[in-house]
Motif scaffolding. Sequence first.
Motif, PDB file in Angstrom:
ATOM      1  N   UNK A   1      59.521  55.722  22.692  1.00 31.02           N
ATOM      2  CA  UNK A   1      59.907  55.382  24.062  1.00 31.02           C
ATOM      3  C   UNK A   1      61.426  55.269  24.123  1.00 31.02           C
ATOM      4  N   UNK A   2      62.053  56.059  24.994  1.00 29.50           N
ATOM      5  CA  UNK A   2      63.512  56.033  25.086  1.00 29.50           C
ATOM      6  C   UNK A   2      63.945  55.162  26.270  1.00 29.50           C
ATOM      7  N   UNK A   3      64.846  54.228  25.989  1.00 31.41           N
ATOM      8  CA  UNK A   3      65.397  53.393  27.048  1.00 31.41           C
ATOM      9  C   UNK A   3      66.177  54.269  28.022  1.00 31.41           C
ATOM     10  N   UNK A   4      65.945  54.150  29.341  1.00 35.84           N
ATOM     11  CA  UNK A   4      66.724  54.955  30.290  1.00 35.84           C
ATOM     12  C   UNK A   4      68.226  54.705  30.143  1.00 35.84           C
ATOM     13  N   UNK A   5      68.995  55.666  30.551  1.00 39.26           N
ATOM     14  CA  UNK A   5      70.455  55.531  30.438  1.00 39.26           C
ATOM     15  C   UNK A   5      70.980  54.398  31.310  1.00 39.26           C
ATOM     16  N   UNK A   6      70.304  54.104  32.391  1.00 39.37           N
ATOM     17  CA  UNK A   6      70.688  52.981  33.244  1.00 39.37           C
ATOM     18  C   UNK A   6      69.531  52.636  34.156  1.00 39.37           C
ATOM     19  N   UNK A   7      69.613  51.479  34.799  1.00 38.29           N
ATOM     20  CA  UNK A   7      68.588  51.034  35.724  1.00 38.29           C
ATOM     21  C   UNK A   7      68.999  49.708  36.320  1.00 38.29           C
TER      22      UNK A   7
ATOM     23  N   UNK B   1      76.378  54.070  24.042  1.00 33.56           N
ATOM     24  CA  UNK B   1      76.267  54.609  22.700  1.00 33.56           C
ATOM     25  C   UNK B   1      75.414  55.859  22.649  1.00 33.56           C
ATOM     26  N   UNK B   2      75.173  56.392  21.439  1.00 33.12           N
ATOM     27  CA  UNK B   2      74.441  57.659  21.294  1.00 33.12           C
ATOM     28  C   UNK B   2      73.013  57.559  21.818  1.00 33.12           C
ATOM     29  N   UNK B   3      72.631  58.517  22.648  1.00 35.21           N
ATOM     30  CA  UNK B   3      71.299  58.488  23.233  1.00 35.21           C
ATOM     31  C   UNK B   3      70.207  58.640  22.163  1.00 35.21           C
ATOM     32  N   UNK B   4      70.503  59.312  21.050  1.00 32.51           N
ATOM     33  CA  UNK B   4      69.484  59.497  20.024  1.00 32.51           C
ATOM     34  C   UNK B   4      69.168  58.193  19.295  1.00 32.51           C
ATOM     35  N   UNK B   5      69.930  57.133  19.586  1.00 31.52           N
ATOM     36  CA  UNK B   5      69.651  55.828  18.980  1.00 31.52           C
ATOM     37  C   UNK B   5      69.107  54.829  20.006  1.00 31.52           C
ATOM     38  N   UNK B   6      68.554  55.321  21.077  1.00 31.81           N
ATOM     39  CA  UNK B   6      67.996  54.465  22.123  1.00 31.81           C
ATOM     40  C   UNK B   6      66.467  54.549  22.172  1.00 31.81           C
ATOM     41  N   UNK B   7      65.843  54.877  21.024  1.00 31.98           N
ATOM     42  CA  UNK B   7      64.380  54.941  20.969  1.00 31.98           C
ATOM     43  C   UNK B   7      63.830  53.611  20.459  1.00 31.98           C
ATOM     44  N   UNK B   8      62.642  53.250  20.960  1.00 35.19           N
ATOM     45  CA  UNK B   8      62.039  51.970  20.615  1.00 35.19           C
ATOM     46  C   UNK B   8      60.535  52.050  20.793  1.00 35.19           C
TER      47      UNK B   8
ATOM     48  N   UNK C   1      73.108  47.341  26.969  1.00 32.83           N
ATOM     49  CA  UNK C   1      72.272  47.586  25.791  1.00 32.83           C
ATOM     50  C   UNK C   1      72.910  48.695  24.960  1.00 32.83           C
ATOM     51  N   UNK C   2      72.892  48.505  23.654  1.00 31.60           N
ATOM     52  CA  UNK C   2      73.494  49.508  22.775  1.00 31.60           C
ATOM     53  C   UNK C   2      72.439  50.087  21.823  1.00 31.60           C
ATOM     54  N   UNK C   3      72.651  50.105  20.547  1.00 34.21           N
ATOM     55  CA  UNK C   3      71.762  50.832  19.638  1.00 34.21           C
ATOM     56  C   UNK C   3      70.430  50.101  19.429  1.00 34.21           C
ATOM     57  N   UNK C   4      69.360  50.911  19.336  1.00 38.77           N
ATOM     58  CA  UNK C   4      68.029  50.366  19.040  1.00 38.77           C
ATOM     59  C   UNK C   4      67.535  51.043  17.749  1.00 38.77           C
ATOM     60  N   UNK C   5      66.878  52.198  17.855  1.00 41.08           N
ATOM     61  CA  UNK C   5      66.379  52.951  16.700  1.00 41.08           C
ATOM     62  C   UNK C   5      66.428  54.435  17.017  1.00 41.08           C
ATOM     63  N   UNK C   6      66.201  55.231  15.984  1.00 43.35           N
ATOM     64  CA  UNK C   6      66.034  56.666  16.194  1.00 43.35           C
ATOM     65  C   UNK C   6      64.555  56.947  16.430  1.00 43.35           C
ATOM     66  N   UNK C   7      64.256  58.110  16.970  1.00 42.39           N
ATOM     67  CA  UNK C   7      62.859  58.466  17.235  1.00 42.39           C
ATOM     68  C   UNK C   7      62.062  58.433  15.921  1.00 42.39           C
ATOM     69  N   UNK C   8      60.933  57.766  15.944  1.00 41.66           N
ATOM     70  CA  UNK C   8      60.085  57.657  14.760  1.00 41.66           C
ATOM     71  C   UNK C   8      60.465  56.538  13.828  1.00 41.66           C
TER      72      UNK C   8
END
Length: 469
Positions: free
Chosen positions: A88-94, A101-108, A135-142
């Motif tokens: 699940x990717x966090x939206x860029x904004x809302x 930060x890098x979008x590829x690190x916004x998976x959770x 919000x900044x870095x979370x995880x990579x996909x998987x």
Amino acid sequence: MTLLTEAPLTAAERNRAYADTLGWGARLAEVRRALNPRRTAWDDAALVTETSKWQARTGLAADGVLGPTTWAYLRVAAGLDPDPAISAQLPAQGPGFYADGPRERHFARPETVRALLATALGWHDARPGGPRIGFREISVRGGGPVTGHGSHRLGLDVDIRPVRADGKEAPALWNQPGYSQSLTQELVDRLHGNGVLPVHFILFNDPHVRGVRKWDGHDNHLHVRFRPPVPARPSAAVPPASGVRATDALGTLVAPGSAPPYRFTPDDLLWTARFLVGETGGSRAGAEQAAVVWAMLNRYGLLTRSRYPSFHAFLRAYSTPLQPVLRNWRATRRAARQDDFVPIGGMFGPPAPPGVQMGQRQRYIALQRLPWERLPAAARSVAVRALTGGLANPVGNATEFGSTRVYFHDRYGRYPGQEEWQRFTERFAAGRRWTWIGPVPGLDQLGNTFFVQNRLAGLAPRAVRVLPP
């Protein structure tokens, strides 16, 4: 022998079993590295200690056992296997937030994203004019390792900027101008109260903010770790064809010898309940029901694992009520005296006497088709307790049972008195190189009498165990 509560297996004993049944024993070096890369001296006790520490850091129950739930998370954190749940990717904004930060690190995990969105929405309702949460870095996909981080591997860690006093959506340090302690405290409070996923901890170095822990390197961001949701495990899912309703994951059978531990399946659960109905009527949940199940667990664990691929296949071959066509001519001859006997197939050959028709009783044919929800509640309850490690063993290492009272009747045409039955039972056992387990308080053995094979005499008491899931 008495109905006592068994001493639980130690964490080290459970780990030795899970190493085989879950497969992590083949990747032990990687497991140790994931638990503590700095440790060099390892043994069973060290594995328990480091597993417990890792569980505590992660937000799992810290029991030191690398069982199904812990392994499901550790294998991902170690980079051994991706987790499709971390997609699940966090939206860029809302409303109330932006993702920097890098979008590829916004998976959770989906739960993590929902928790962040709920926090941001509450923030937006209270402060529609901003500033938004960064919000900044979370995880990579998987999931798995992330460059520059020792954590952020499980879709549960989120870096968040402290809130500034000047309304700017920009970096801030807690001990420099521009930082708002009161707004950051409000953010921390909203994170703890998100209502979706509990917060395990928040790392941040402002000593005046409540609900955080100090940690080196956390002057300019809050590191939030949410508690992990219990993962869905394949062993907990019940195939619709089995007729068993969804239950918690089942346990693992362990026994001395070379055979690997055996993980119970939903089909095992269904046929265990049917077995209880066939052998004991299934309407009670007492000592007799526990005894017959444990005799079967012992026999499968100690004697027949190599012959049967599953516990339910063994039950269906061993138990006469579960056989589509009775295998034993003596059992068939007794069944044929009943009004509901159904002839199936031809006649038994030698050594059976002439004229013994193959078949099965209709009541047992119907039992073999009975779905889970129509089986007696007591039988289902005993089956679940037995296959999840919650049923005490009243018969030690017994692997044999049968009604010596019926055998006496077959030989003499009458039923024995108590002393006569006991003498007959002891002679019967000796003739087969078995030992009768003797009287057990609360267990009536006139219906089913229990025996230990003499060749198993050297085993520790209650050698077969069922590990809880």
